[in-house]
Scaffold this active site. Structure first.
Site, short mmCIF file in Angstrom:
data_model
loop_
_atom_site.label_atom_id
_atom_site.label_comp_id
_atom_site.label_asym_id
_atom_site.label_seq_id
_atom_site.Cartn_x
_atom_site.Cartn_y
_atom_site.Cartn_z
N SER A 265 0.84 -1.20 0.00
CA SER A 265 0.00 0.00 0.00
C SER A 265 0.88 1.25 0.00
CB SER A 265 -0.88 0.00 1.25
OG SER A 265 -1.54 1.24 1.39
N CYS B 27 -1.09 3.29 13.60
CA CYS B 27 -1.26 4.63 14.18
C CYS B 27 -1.95 4.55 15.53
CB CYS B 27 -1.99 5.52 13.19
SG CYS B 27 -3.74 5.44 13.36
C1 LIG Z 1 6.72 6.08 0.28
C2 LIG Z 1 5.98 5.00 1.00
C3 LIG Z 1 4.63 5.18 1.28
C4 LIG Z 1 3.92 4.21 1.97
N1 LIG Z 1 2.59 4.39 2.22
C5 LIG Z 1 1.89 3.43 2.88
C6 LIG Z 1 0.50 3.58 3.10
O1 LIG Z 1 -0.12 4.56 2.70
N2 LIG Z 1 -0.16 2.61 3.78
C7 LIG Z 1 0.48 1.48 4.22
O2 LIG Z 1 -0.15 0.61 4.82
N3 LIG Z 1 1.81 1.28 3.99
C8 LIG Z 1 2.53 2.24 3.34
N4 LIG Z 1 3.86 2.04 3.08
C9 LIG Z 1 4.52 0.81 3.52
C10 LIG Z 1 4.69 -0.20 2.38
O3 LIG Z 1 3.45 -0.65 1.91
C11 LIG Z 1 5.52 -1.40 2.83
O4 LIG Z 1 4.86 -2.01 3.91
C12 LIG Z 1 6.91 -1.02 3.28
O5 LIG Z 1 7.44 -0.03 2.46
C13 LIG Z 1 7.90 -2.21 3.28
O6 LIG Z 1 8.06 -2.76 2.02
P1 LIG Z 1 9.30 -2.40 1.01
O7 LIG Z 1 10.57 -2.54 1.79
O8 LIG Z 1 9.18 -3.34 -0.12
O9 LIG Z 1 9.09 -0.97 0.60
C14 LIG Z 1 4.58 3.02 2.39
C15 LIG Z 1 5.93 2.86 2.09
C16 LIG Z 1 6.64 3.82 1.40
C17 LIG Z 1 8.09 3.59 1.11
#
Ligand SMILES: Cc1cc2nc3c(=O)[nH]c(=O)nc-3n(C[C@H](O)[C@H](O)[C@H](O)COP(=O)(O)O)c2cc1C
Ligand SMILES: Cc1cc2nc3c(=O)[nH]c(=O)nc-3n(C[C@H](O)[C@H](O)[C@H](O)COP(=O)(O)OP(=O)(O)OC[C@H]3O[C@@H](n4cnc5c(N)ncnc54)[C@H](O)[C@@H]3O)c2cc1C
Ligand SMILES: Cc1cc2nc3c(=O)[nH]c(=O)nc-3n(C[C@H](O)[C@H](O)[C@H](O)COP(=O)(O)OP(=O)(O)OC[C@H]3O[C@@H](n4cnc5c(N)ncnc54)[C@H](O)[C@@H]3O)c2cc1C
Ligand SMILES: Cc1cc2nc3c(=O)[nH]c(=O)nc-3n(C[C@H](O)[C@H](O)[C@H](O)COP(=O)(O)O)c2cc1C
Ligand code: FES
Ligand code: FES
Lengths: 270, 299, 299, 270
Positions: free
Chosen positions: C26, C139
Site C-alpha cells: 500500500s 497509528c
Molecule cells: C513512500 C511509501 C509510502 C507508503 N505508504 C503506505 C501507506 O499509505 N499505507 C500502508 O499501509 N503502507 C505504506 N507504506 C509501507 C509499504 O506498503 C511497505 O509495507 C513497506 O514499504 C515495506 O516494504 P518495502 O521494503 O518493499 O518498501 C509506504 C511505504 C513507502 C516507502
C-alpha cells in the site's frame, strides 16, 4: 615467543601489482611494504576500495579472508589465489593493477613443524593449494616432502604448477590420477607412513583426510575455513567445533591439530 | 596528533572522564584477542576512549551453533549467542589483562533473573578495575517470560533490584525490539540507572539459499551495521526527548558524520560496533573525523 | 510468456483467486498516476496480481510537510503522512478508475478510533469493486493513546469491532515497531481477521547534514527497502509459527529470490514496495523470476 | 489529448554514446530507440547499471531525475547535462561510452505555449539551462524569444553556448553582466513587458523570478525541483506547496504555472 607473526594494527592500503588468470583461478599480487613476512597458513582480510559495500544485493560488505600463496621479503610482494564463488571474490577478481586494496594481516596461526623427523605430506583440494604452496616453500629443506593435489578437472589443475613436483588427482581423470586426492594420500601412507599430513581443501575432503589420519594414527594439521566477519577475534562468528568446544578459527586457527577437530563438516553448508 | 592541535575535548560520561566520546559496542571488539593478533601496539593506539567488554553471564556459555554470521544488505546478521567464560573465568583470566588497557573498563553483564544479574553486578562492581557496569537487558526473564528490556515495568523492577548492589555507574543497554523504547529508558532512569545505551541489534533472519531452512545456527539473529543506522538515530532521538541521563548512541556508525548525528540527536558518547570488524582502528578514525568536524565548526 | 509454458500457479488468498503471488505494498504504487504517465499500456501489463490502494482515511489529509524523503543505506526513509482525498473523494474519483484494473482491488484504510475505522470498513466493504479491505494499524488510537497494532489487546478490540461490519476479507497490516508482533498477529486472528500483512516501515530518522535538525518534515519517518529485508523475514517467520491465516510478506523485496524467502518463511503472497520506485515493472519481473525458480525446482 | 507525452511502461536499458565535460558540467548523450520524442521540460529517471545501490554510504539507491537537454527524433539521441553534487550525479558523471544505463521517461508535464502573442523570456540559473535549451528549440519559430542565463563564474558559464544567443550574468562578473540573472530579466521586462517567463534554476532564483513576475503581473512557468523517489507519482515524496495544496512535482510538474506556486523555497534545504 609468540605463536604467530603479529599483524600491524589496522588495515593497510596496498597496490595491486599483478593480476592474472591461472586456469580457473585468479592470481593476484600486491606490494605490502609495511607488513611483516607472514608464516605459511596465515591469512589476510582483503577488500577492494571500490565496489565493496554495495552491488546488486548490497554485498560484499565485510572483508574476505584469504591465505597467502607467496610472500617475498625482498620486494614485499604478497600473492593470493582464489576462485570466483560470490560477490567478494568477484569484485577482487575484477581488479586490475594499479588498483588499490585494503589488506589486514598476517592473521591467525599457520602450520608448525613437529619436533620429530616425520616427512611432510601436503594434501590439497582445489584452491586449498594456496597455504600449501607457502608451506612447501618454508619446508624447502625437507627433501622428502611430497605434495598431493586434487582438482575437479583440467582448468583447475592448471594451478598445480604453483607447487613443486605435485602428484595430481582429478575428479574427471583429465589430469593425473582419476579419483580423489585422498586415494593418493592412502598410497603415500602405504608406501611410508612415518609422515605428518598438512591439509587444506573443501570440508568434505578435509573430513576424509581427518578420518583417514585418525584411523592410521597419523598426525595431521588441517587448514580450515569458515565465514569470517573480522579476522581478529572480535566477532566470535568464525567458530568451529573442537573437542575442547568452539574455537575461533581466525585467532586459534585456521590451522588446527586434527586431533582436536571433531568434524570438519559442521558449519559448512555443503 | 601534531603538537599544539587541540585534542578532542574530554567527555564526562556519568562520572567517568573519557578522553573522547568514542567507545566500542559490547561484543564487537575483543581486546584480549586483539592483543594476541596485533601485539602491544594496540595499547599505544587503542581505538576507543573506554572499553566495553563482551557480555558475561554467571555460568560459562558456549554460544550458538555455527553458522553464526550472515552478510545482509549494508549489514550483518549475527547469532553469536553470548559465548563467554562466565563470571569466574572473566575475573580470573580476563580482568587482569583488561586492566592493562589505557582506558576505563565497562563490564557488560546479562542474566535470566534478578538474582543472577544482582550477583553479577555486586561481584563485578566490587573490583576497582571496573569503572562502570552495563546491563544487557535484551533477554527474557525466566521468572516472567517477558524480555526485560522490552517492558518498562520489567526494566524498572530489574534496575531497582540491582541499584543498591553497587556504587558504580549502571548503564542499561536497551533492546530496539520494543514498542516504546523511550518508555523503557524513562523507567530505567526513574529506577536509578546512570545511563542507557542503544541500540542493540534488531531481530532478523536469513534462509539458506539452497535449502530455505534458517541459515543461522540460532535460527534468528540480530542485524547491525549501516542498515540499522537510521533506526538507531530515531530511537536515540526519541529517548533523548524523554530522559536526562546520558545516552550511549550505537548503531551503524562508520564515520565522524554518523557519530555526530547520534551526538546531535542526544547521545553523550557513541559506540562503534560492526565497523570495527571491517577496520579495527575504525574507533580512532571516527574519533579523528569527529574532532576535525568540531574544529571546523568552531572556526 | 510463450504459449505452452505454464504460467505461475493461481494463488488462493483468503478467498480471492489471484493469478500469482505478487501484489504491491500500500502506498507504493499509485495506479491512477501511473495510468496518466504510462497510459493504458499499464492495464495490459499490470505488474501485480492484486492491487492494494494507498491508505485512505475518513477525512482528506494533506500529508506531511516536505521534505518527505531521505535516501538511506540500502533503503529509503519516508514521512509521507498518508495524504489522501478521504473516503468520499476515494469513492467518487478513484474507485471508478481502479475498477479498470485487471486484478482484484484491496482497499487500505486507517483511522484513529474504532468508530472511524468501522465507518471506513462498512462503507468500503459495501462496494462490489472492492475485493478485500486492509486495515493499517500503525497509528495511535486517540481513545487509548496506544498504537493499535503494537498491542495484542488493542488489535483484538479493533478487529472485533469491525469484523461484523463487512463480509469482505479483512487483512490487518501490522506494524513492525512492536515488542511481540506474533502476539499481535495471533490476537488479530482470534478476533476474526482473514489475513495479516507485514512489515510496514520501521521508525527511522535522518538529520539535516548542515543544520543537524530533523531532515524530514514529519521529523521521524519509516525505513523501507533492502535494509529491512532480513527484519521482515524474521517477523514473517515468527508470525507464521503462531498463526494459521494467510500472511502477506512485505519488506525489501527486489528479486524472485527475496520473494521466495518470504514464501518459504510462511507468506502466501508477497508485496513489493520500494523496489517499484526504482522500476515500475518490478512486480512483473519478480513474479517472472519466482516462476522461473519454481519451474527449475519442479524439474 | 494527453497533457504530456506518455512514457513506455518500465525502464529501458540504453547505451551511452557520448560523455564529455562542458565547463563545470557533464554532458551525456545516449541512444533511446524505444522512447518517444519528449516535450521540453519533461524529465527522465536515470541510474547506472553498476555502482548504483552501494558505495561509501550505500548511496545512490534510487534513480535520479534529469531534464533532457536535447532530443533528436532522427537518431533517437537524448542528451542530459548535470552537475556533480552527490553520489548519484557522481556515478553518472563517471560513466564512459559504451556504458549502459537505466532510463525511464519521458515524465512529467513540460512547458506549454500560452494562447497569446507574448514573447518568450527564458530565464535559467546554472544547470537550470537544461530544459530551457530544449524549450528554445521548440520555440524556434518565435524570432523574438530571449534567453537569459545566470552562472557562478566562467567554468559554469561555459555551458551557455548550449542555447542560442543567450545574455549572460555571472556572480563574479567574469562573463557578461556582473550580477544576477533577475537583473537581466528586469531590464528585458522594462524594455518590453509583453512576455511570458519560462524559468528554471535553484530555489532562491526561482523564488526571485516568481516574486518579480507576480509584482509585475507577468505570466510565468517555473520548472521546479524536489527530491524524487519514483518519478511516476507512486511515492508522494516530491510534493511542493501550491495554493491548491501539495502537488506531486513528478506528475503535476515539474513545470508549474507560477500563479499556483506559494513559494519556490519550501522543501529546499538551501
Ligand atoms: C513512500 C511509501 C509510502 C507508503 N505508504 C503506505 C501507506 O499509505 N499505507 C500502508 O499501509 N503502507 C505504506 N507504506 C509501507 C509499504 O506498503 C511497505 O509495507 C513497506 O514499504 C515495506 O516494504 P518495502 O521494503 O518493499 O518498501 C509506504 C511505504 C513507502 C516507502
Ligand atoms: C582462513 C581462510 C583462508 C582462505 N583462503 C582462501 C584462498 O586462498 N583462496 C580462496 O579462493 N578462498 C579462500 N578462502 C575462502 C574465501 O574466504 C571465501 O570463499 C570468500 O570469503 C568468498 O567470498 P565471496 O563473497 O566471493 O562469496 P560468498 O557469497 O561469501 O560465498 C561463499 C559462501 O558463503 C556462504 N554465503 C552465501 N551468502 C552468504 C551471506 N549472505 N552471508 C554469509 N555467507 C554467505 C555460502 O556458504 C557460500 O558458499 C579462505 C577462507 C578462510 C577462512
Ligand atoms: C525534474 C527534475 C529535473 C532535473 N534536472 C536536472 C538537470 O537537468 N541537471 C542537473 O544537474 N540536475 C537536475 N535535477 C536535479 C538532480 O536530480 C539532483 O541534483 C540529483 O538528484 C542529485 O543526486 P545526487 O545523488 O548527485 O545528489 P544528492 O546526494 O541526492 O544531493 C542532492 C541534494 O539532495 C539532498 N540530500 C543529501 N543527502 C540526501 C539523502 N540521503 N536523501 C535525500 N536527499 C539528500 C540535499 O538537499 C542535496 O543538496 C533535476 C531535478 C528534478 C526534480
Ligand atoms: C557480532 C556481534 C556481537 C555482539 N555481541 C554483543 C554482546 O555480547 N553484548 C551486547 O550488549 N551487544 C552485543 N552486540 C551488539 C553491539 O554492541 C551493538 O549494539 C550493535 O551491533 C549495533 O551497533 P553496530 O551497528 O555499530 O554494530 C553484538 C553485535 C555484533 C554484531
Ligand atoms: S572472524 Fe571474527 S572472531 Fe573470527
Ligand atoms: S517522485 Fe514519487 S510521487 Fe513524485
Amino acid at each position: 615467543m609468540s605463536d604467530r607473526t603479529l599483524a600491524p594494527l589496522g588495515r593497510r592500503l596496498v597496490e595491486l601489482t599483478q593480476a592474472k588468470q591461472v586456469g580457473a583461478y585468479r592470481l593476484m599480487t600486491c606490494c605490502d611494504p609495511d607488513g611483516p613476512l607472514p608464516q605459511a597458513g596465515q591469512f589476510y582480510m582483503l577488500c577492494a576500495t571500490d565496489g565493496w559495500g554495495g552491488g546488486e544485493q548490497e554485498r560484499p560488505f565485510l572483508p574476505r579472508p584469504y591465505s597467502y600463496l607467496r610472500a617475498s621479503g625482498e620486494n614485499s610482494e604478497l600473492s593470493f589465489i582464489f576462485e570466483d564463488v560470490g560477490p567478494g571474490s568477484h569484485v577482487l577478481g575484477s581488479l586490475q593493477p594499479p588498483a588499490k586494496l585494503w589488506l589486514m594481516g598476517p592473521l591467525g596461526i599457520g602450520f608448525w613443524r613437529p619436533d620429530d623427523d616425520r616427512r611432510a605430506l601436503l594434501v590439497g583440494g582445489g584452491i586449498g593449494l594456496a597455504p600449501l604452496a607457502a608451506w612447501q616453500t618454508e619446508l624447502a629443506d625437507q627433501a622428502n616432502a611430497v605434495a598431493l593435489l586434487g582438482f575437479r578437472g583440467t582448468a583447475h589443475a592448471d594451478a598445480a604448477h604453483l607447487l613443486r613436483d605435485p602428484q595430481i588427482a582429478t575428479d574427471d581423470g583429465s589430469v593425473g590420477h582419476h579419483g580423489l586426492v585422498t586415494e593418493l594420500l592412502e598410497s603415500e601412507l602405504d608406501r611410508d607412513s612415518h609422515a605428518t599430513v598438512y591439509a587444506c581443501g573443501p570440508p568434505r575432503m578435509l573430513e576424509a583426510v581427518r578420518l583417514l589420519c585418525e584411523r592410521r594414527a597419523i598426525p595431521a594439521q588441517l587448514a580450515m575455513e569458515s565465514t569470517m566477519a573480522c579476522g581478529f577475534g572480535a566477532c566470535f562468528g568464525c567458530v568451529v567445533p573442537t573437542r575442547d568446544g568452539y574455537l575461533r578459527l581466525c585467532v586459534d586457527g585456521p590451522v588446527i591439530d586434527a586431533a582436536r577437530v571433531q568434524t570438519a563438516l559442521e558449519g559448512s553448508d555443503q | 596528533m601534531s603538537l599544539g592541535s587541540p585534542g578532542p575535548a574530554a567527555v564526562d560520561f556519568c562520572g567517568l572522564s573519557l578522553a573522547g566520546p568514542i567507545i566500542n559496542g559490547s561484543g564487537t571488539f575483543d581486546a584480549i584477542a586483539a592483543l594476541r593478533v596485533f601485539g602491544d601496539g594496540l595499547l599505544e593506539a587503542f581505538p576507543f576512549d573506554a572499553y566495553v567488554s563482551k557480555t558475561i553471564t554467571l555460568a560459562p556459555r558456549q554460544g550458538n551453533r555455527p553458522p553464526r554470521l550472515w552478510e545482509a544488505g549494508a549489514g550483518l546478521i549475527n547469532s553469536i549467542g553470548l559465548p563467554n567464560k562466565g563470571l569466574e573465568g572473566y575475573l580470573r583470566d580476563d580482568l587482569p589483562i583488561l586492566t592493562r588497557l589505557p582506558v576505563p573498563l565497562i563490564t557488560n553483564v546479562m542474566g535470566h533473573s534478578h538474582a543472577e544479574i544482582g550477583e553479577l553486578v555486586s561481584t563485578v562492581g566490587s573490583y576497582d578495575q571496573v569503572a562502570a557496569i552495563e546491563i544487557n537487558v535484551s533477554c527474557p526473564n525466566v521468572d516472567s517470560g517477558l524480555v526485560m528490556g522490552a517492558d518498562p515495568a520489567e526494566t524498572a523492577a530489574l534496575v531497582s533490584h540491582v541499584r543498591g548492589l553497587t556504587n558504580k555507574p549502571l548503564i542499561i543497554k536497551l533492546t530496539p525490539n520494543a514498542t516504546d523504547v523511550a518508555a523503557v529508558a524513562l523507567a530505567a532512569q526513574e529506577a536509578g540507572a546512570d545511563a542507557v545505551s542503544l541500540i542493540n541489534t534488531l531481530r532478523a533472519m536469513a534462509l539458506h539459499p539452497k535449502t530455505s531452512e534458517p541459515w543461522l545456527g540460532g535460527k534468528t539473529g540480530g542485524l547491525s551495521g549501516p542498515a540499522v543506522r537510521s533506526i538507531a538515530l530515531a530511537q536515540v532521538y526519541e529517548v533523548a526527548q524523554r530522559i536526562s541521563i546520558p545516552i550511549v548512541g550505537i548503531g551503524g556508525v562508520q564515520s565522524g558524520d554518523d557519530a555526530l548525528n547520534l551526538l546531535k540527536a542526544g547521545a553523550t558518547v557513541v559506540a562503534v560496533g560492526t565497523e570495527s570488524f571491517r577496520d579495527p582502528t575504525a574507533g580512532s578514525r571516527i574519533g579523528a573525523e569527529l574532532a576535525a568536524i568540531s574544529r571546523k565548526e568552531r572556526e
